[in-house]
Scaffold this active site. Structure first.
Site, mmCIF file in Angstrom:
data_model
loop_
_atom_site.group_PDB
_atom_site.id
_atom_site.type_symbol
_atom_site.label_atom_id
_atom_site.label_comp_id
_atom_site.label_asym_id
_atom_site.label_seq_id
_atom_site.Cartn_x
_atom_site.Cartn_y
_atom_site.Cartn_z
ATOM 1 N NE ARG A 54 -83.527 27.927 -144.364
ATOM 2 C CZ ARG A 54 -84.401 28.309 -145.299
ATOM 3 N NH1 ARG A 54 -85.482 27.593 -145.553
ATOM 4 N NH2 ARG A 54 -84.212 29.419 -145.983
ATOM 5 C CG LEU A 114 -99.409 35.891 -155.480
ATOM 6 C CD1 LEU A 114 -100.862 35.614 -155.879
ATOM 7 C CD2 LEU A 114 -98.892 34.758 -154.601
ATOM 8 C CB ALA A 115 -96.194 40.957 -155.912
ATOM 9 C CD GLU A 165 -90.529 34.391 -148.168
ATOM 10 O OE1 GLU A 165 -89.555 34.099 -148.892
ATOM 11 O OE2 GLU A 165 -90.542 34.211 -146.934
ATOM 12 N NE ARG A 185 -89.638 32.138 -145.591
ATOM 13 C CZ ARG A 185 -88.780 31.350 -146.257
ATOM 14 N NH1 ARG A 185 -88.211 30.320 -145.638
ATOM 15 N NH2 ARG A 185 -88.488 31.591 -147.524
ATOM 16 C CB CYS A 194 -111.892 33.188 -119.956
ATOM 17 S SG CYS A 194 -110.723 32.033 -120.664
ATOM 18 C CD GLU A 238 -108.964 35.301 -120.324
ATOM 19 O OE1 GLU A 238 -108.238 34.389 -120.807
ATOM 20 O OE2 GLU A 238 -109.736 35.976 -121.016
ATOM 21 C CB ALA A 255 -86.018 40.739 -151.061
#
Lengths: 378, 378
Positions: free
Chosen positions: A213, A311-312, A306, A190, A90, A58, A160
């Site tokens: 990267r 963990l997933a 990832e 990422r 604002c 704003e 993946a």
């Protein structure tokens, strides 16, 4: 809800949303916000928030508009703030500039705002309306909104895999299942996250950098996100057994690494950008749930995960995964290869965690599919 | 190739292709063929092949056209036949009716035709052209064309799986991974196939019917394929160890069952519609390759495979799968659950069979993806 809004209103709010996008990679822990000031059907000011500590959307729009702000309508993608943070509220700025109407895409769930910005405007006699293109505004700030509403980060679980749901050969070989374009897409994902989460297990197995990267970002991202603006997501490693060592590649790039565990840890051999985060299991919560709550307290809006199948599986079983992002390579690896997620408590088909298909796209020869949880298996 | 054809030519050939579709479920072992006769820009005759032994498309169109066939152009989706089979050659019929031009979508690879139909036309002074909408014509008869060109059926491998590539729980529970709409779609796919292939292993585990249940066909299929026309695909069971028994549900419906093995077999306890097919491994071929060649000799154009991970893996490893049809349910079953395909010889990622993404569609909450082999891993 949006029937009160004209076609022109939609157009200007979309412009504000497009502006907000420009902060998409950099505003964390703040939300991305865009603002457009319109007078006599003409845009007289444009603004977006770029980075915590810098101008709010704003204020930037008001600066461009100058005297033209008087009598203008403001289109903002999030309710104007009402509190003194790193910048003054604002809402006050819009009032002082003589803006006569404010249209917000959505209310700010931040308890420090939560309707107070709109109230402040109303008290000053400024007309306001909320809810225009709200869904788009929500999706812009999934992380910030989840943290404000639930005290948890928005967790995106990347996997993946091959067509048959495998992530690596039996011997662990996994470079590369997906193609180069998909891996570039991962770099873009990422870059959007507040933090990247992995495990000591993955660090020991693959010794990844877990950085963004810039040279590997998709061209479409590079265009809107020049190298000099690059924000480095915090790299969070779940390491309760204190297995990560200073020699790991993680420490070759000097951007923050947080090693999460449940005990104090001597980091004297580690670089200064490495911190130990001590998390204890809270009553009624699992360790991961406690860790996520702690990360939210530390202003982590969104996490890009990832990691391996343990963990997933745990994130899924504990209802912590807000989105699955599947990169599917057109390969078959067969039954001996390594699987996608470990769900040790699941025995009946009827109890399988259910998801809702959200989006599909083709990335070169790979497929990207996004799913949201239909119900949590908690 | 098609630059020699006008927009009108395209339109009429598309009409012929649409007519050919009407035989999609019933013509096996013959190809599906459609024909349109056009005179002075008007369609004067329409025909399609419905069933082996019945009228060819050209003859049906000529009957409708009557005297109007004289001077007309014929659009046929496959080169008119030149041989005396169950019916006289269509090329002769077109010549006799006074058709002056024939446009064929493609040449017939059947060695009994293979250009002879066109040659017969040319010798009679009938102008001809080939290659209009050839790709569409090819996809209409994948099975027939594969059999004619390679002496093998076109093999479509169906797999119903969770997001993580699982087909059943650890204890074998698999009803149902996918939803009802996807299962109806499977019925439609079964209905198109010359035969449905499964294994004794699957028969023993699930005791399936492997029939086409008309009431369960998708509404779109029912509309074009009335119950009275229902053709029952041959049910082929790979049963070298002779484990299938007359009590299995397979035999509750009186449509053909072929039990494939490598030894003679006493079928006196089985119903008359059950036959034993004795296949020996041929030199330089695997057993499955020999079996497929034998099935092609027995005029099986296309095979829809519903089996477990062993047969799926073997078909893939031996380069026999021409299409993967993946039904993907929005569930995760975890690592202990049963996998999609067994590829016992695969150890290096670089050797993984590669596929090419072909098609994606959403079926209620499930996803259907189709892949074609990029290279065979032979």
């Amino acid at each position: 809800m949006s029937s009160q809004f004209s076609e022109q209103d939609h157009y200007f709010m979309q412009t504000a949303l497009d502006l907000a996008e420009k902060g998409r990679f950099t505003t964390t822990p703040n939300p991305s916000v865009g603002c457009v000031l319109v007078k006599n059907g003409q845009i007289v000011g444009r603004g977006f928030h770029f980075k915590a500590g810098e101008l709010h959307a704003e204020v930037m729009a008001l600066r461009e508009a100058g005297e033209n702000a008087r009598g203008a309508t403001a289109y903002v993608t999030l309710e104007p703030c009402s509190h003194y943070g790193r910048t003054p509220p604002c809402a006050k700025g819009l009032i002082a500039a003589g803006v006569t109407k404010v249209i917000a895409a959505m209310q700010d769930p931040n308890p420090a705002v939560a309707g107070n910005g709109l109230k402040m405007l109303a008290e000053a006699g400024v007309e306001s309306a909320v809810g225009l293109l709200q869904e788009k505004a929500e999706s812009l700030n999934q992380g910030f909104l989840k943290r404000m509403r639930c005290g948890l980060p928005f967790v995106r679980l990347k996997m993946a895999m091959s067509l048959d749901g495998k992530t690596a050969m039996e011997n662990g070989e996994s470079q590369w299942i997906t193609g180069e374009a998909a891996r570039r897409d991962v770099q873009g994902e990422r870059a959007k996250a507040s933090a990247i989460l992995s495990t000591a297990q993955t660090v020991l197995a693959d010794d990844p950098l877990l950085t963004v990267r810039w040279t590997q970002l998709p061209a479409s991202v590079q265009q809107n996100y020049p190298l000099e603006n690059l924000r480095r997501p915090i790299r969070i490693i779940l390491d309760r057994r204190q297995l990560v060592r200073p020699e790991h590649k993680l420490f070759q790039e000097s951007s923050e690494v947080w090693l999460v565990g449940d005990r104090e840890r001597d980091l004297s051999a580690f670089p200064a950008f490495c911190r130990a985060i001590c998390v204890q299991t809270e009553a009624g919560k699992t360790y991961l749930q406690s860790m996520m709550a702690e990360l939210a307290k530390r202003q982590i809006n969104s996490i890009w995960v990832e990691a391996g199948k343990n963990l997933a599986g745990a994130l899924i079983e504990e209802g912590l995964a807000d989105e699955l992002i599947l990169y599917i390579a057109p390969k078959l690896l067969g039954d001996k290869a390594r699987g996608l997620c470990d769900l040790p408590h699941l025995t009946r088909l009827a109890d399988a965690p259910l998801w809702k298909f959200h989006r599909f796209c083709q990335i070169d020869t790979d497929i990207k599919m996004i799913y949201h949880p239909l119900k949590h298996n908690q």
